[in-house]
Design an enzyme around this catalytic site. Sequence first.
Site, short mmCIF file in Angstrom:
data_model
loop_
_atom_site.label_atom_id
_atom_site.label_comp_id
_atom_site.label_asym_id
_atom_site.label_seq_id
_atom_site.Cartn_x
_atom_site.Cartn_y
_atom_site.Cartn_z
N ARG A 28 0.80 -1.23 0.00
CA ARG A 28 0.00 0.00 0.00
C ARG A 28 0.83 1.28 0.00
O ARG A 28 0.32 2.37 -0.20
CB ARG A 28 -0.96 0.00 1.21
N LYS A 35 9.24 -1.05 2.79
CA LYS A 35 8.47 -0.18 3.69
C LYS A 35 9.30 0.33 4.87
O LYS A 35 9.24 1.53 5.19
CB LYS A 35 7.23 -0.91 4.19
N THR A 97 2.73 -13.80 10.48
CA THR A 97 3.63 -13.32 11.53
C THR A 97 4.30 -14.45 12.33
O THR A 97 5.45 -14.32 12.74
CB THR A 97 2.87 -12.37 12.49
N TYR A 118 7.76 -4.75 15.57
CA TYR A 118 7.44 -4.61 14.15
C TYR A 118 8.31 -3.49 13.57
O TYR A 118 8.40 -2.41 14.15
CB TYR A 118 5.98 -4.20 13.96
N GLY A 119 8.89 -3.76 12.42
CA GLY A 119 9.71 -2.75 11.75
C GLY A 119 8.93 -1.54 11.27
O GLY A 119 9.49 -0.50 10.97
N GLY A 154 -6.32 -7.16 15.49
CA GLY A 154 -6.70 -8.31 16.29
C GLY A 154 -7.30 -7.82 17.60
O GLY A 154 -6.78 -6.89 18.22
N GLU A 168 -8.50 -12.30 15.11
CA GLU A 168 -8.19 -11.37 14.02
C GLU A 168 -9.47 -10.84 13.39
O GLU A 168 -10.50 -11.51 13.39
CB GLU A 168 -7.32 -12.07 12.97
N ALA A 394 28.64 43.75 -5.53
CA ALA A 394 27.56 42.98 -6.14
C ALA A 394 28.00 42.36 -7.45
O ALA A 394 28.73 42.97 -8.22
CB ALA A 394 26.37 43.90 -6.37
N ASN A 400 36.16 29.70 -10.48
CA ASN A 400 37.00 28.68 -9.83
C ASN A 400 37.23 27.46 -10.70
O ASN A 400 38.08 26.65 -10.42
CB ASN A 400 36.39 28.26 -8.50
#
Length: 473
Positions: A28, A35, A97, A118-119, A154, A168, A394, A400
């Site tokens: 998603r 992710k 999981t 969880y990451g 869940g 769940e 100015a 360079n």
Amino acid sequence: MAMKPKAAQAAIQDPLHVIVLAAGQGTRMKSARPKVLHEVGGKPMLAHVLTAAQALDAAGIHVVYGHGGEQVQTWFDQAYPLERRVHWAPQKQQLGTAHAVAQALPQIPDGARVLILYGDVPLISIETLRALVEAGRKTLALVTVEVPQPKGYGRILRSRGQVTGIIEENDANARQKLIREINTGLMAVPAKRLKPWIAKVGNKNAKGEYYLTDIVAMAVKARLKVATVTAATVEEVEGVNDREQLARMERVYQQRQARTLLQAGLALADPARFDLRGELTHGRDVHIDVGCVLEGRVELADGVRIGPYCVLKNVRLGPDTVVESHSVLEGATAGADTHIGPFARLRPGTELADQTKVGNFVETKQARVGRGSKINHLSYVGDAELGAEVNVGAGTITCNYDGANKHLTRIGDGVFVGSNSSLVAPVTIGEHATIGAASVITKDVPADGLTLCRAREQKTYAAWKRPQKKVKR
Ligand code: UD1
Ligand code: CA
């Protein structure tokens, strides 16, 4: 902090191993990037989780990875070049999981305590994790929280207050769906319990996945009291599945940082319009106007004022320095009482001494600017060393780059460079020299005196007429 002998002994006897689940595809997000590498506050979500795990003094951290695992490991090797404490456990197919946890278990000793994170839950607080680890010493412990809209999560099933299971969303009946106490997914449990349970988890459910949550019923069956820890805030246990949630987490994170900084005495014109993607240290009476983005390491001394819509990345500014609106500073340092912007661009290697001024539409790069010197308008000063009290007119450009190599421009103390001059490097301008406006300086200039290099005389053609527009007939 030194551990007490008893605690140290316990840590050796039942070391803490953290499993970070990070194999989910993150469909998603609609992104090529895995992710967990999407950033919150300028750091990948996984970095936040690893920081929390490290703060717990884990004996082992095991990251279960799937899609884009090479990218995750490449990031890790760059971000933590000296750390080798993460074990990588591949999960080739995302079967659920429990299956994910199973990939890490062979690496974990039977006597360990296991913490599952969880990451994609980046803002988890260390306090909650400490409480969870403590509660999960002998039994299964879960982090739960009550949410107004529990859809998708869940649900925690209880009977007479005691946890009896987790159901769940897809398997829940209408009554169970009304339960607002949800499973955050974070849990702690001794390895010797977890291992046989995981081996028994099946996939006969609505999604056909191996649910980690099934071990709750197993714990109850083994007559264990399942412990729960309540998360202090909903945000700290919120997972990120799409860009909208990621943006929300970013705001939560930024608001937290802003609050901490305000309490520490930093003046923010509007905490809701402030973004820090790194670390900020600040003195007293530092003021930051709206819309600023700070990245990397930023140090602002007492009395610094940053105007609206500035970007500061890896910057150190001395006392009472003022940065006016729409300035972009990267890899730059400035001393006390300097004045930068509006619309200034300081690139890496810029070092401004005390009381210098860099004004609008000025770009600097690898430039050391001495005390009291001014580059007020429309200039490029790159690969240059300026002494004290230099005035750069100015439109002055240090040329360079010859198309192949970069060369240095040296400007001595007290030099005055007339407007619209080109200083073709390598070139040195002696102290107190004056360069006439619009000069193209290609040779070294001696100290003092006036040096100029441009068409000799100004001529006027009195009889000259401007071209006329043709008149249509
Ligand atoms: C899970 C929990 C649910 C809880 C919710 C909280 C289960 C069965 N359900 O549901 O009770 O309310 O989290 O957000 O555990 N992952 C893998 N490999 C896999 C599957 C998942 O590494 O094969 C990782 C994902 O990257 C993610 C985490 O595990 O970080 C959770 O997976 P996800 O599919 O989002 O679980 P939910 O269905 O949301
Ligand atoms: Ca999820």
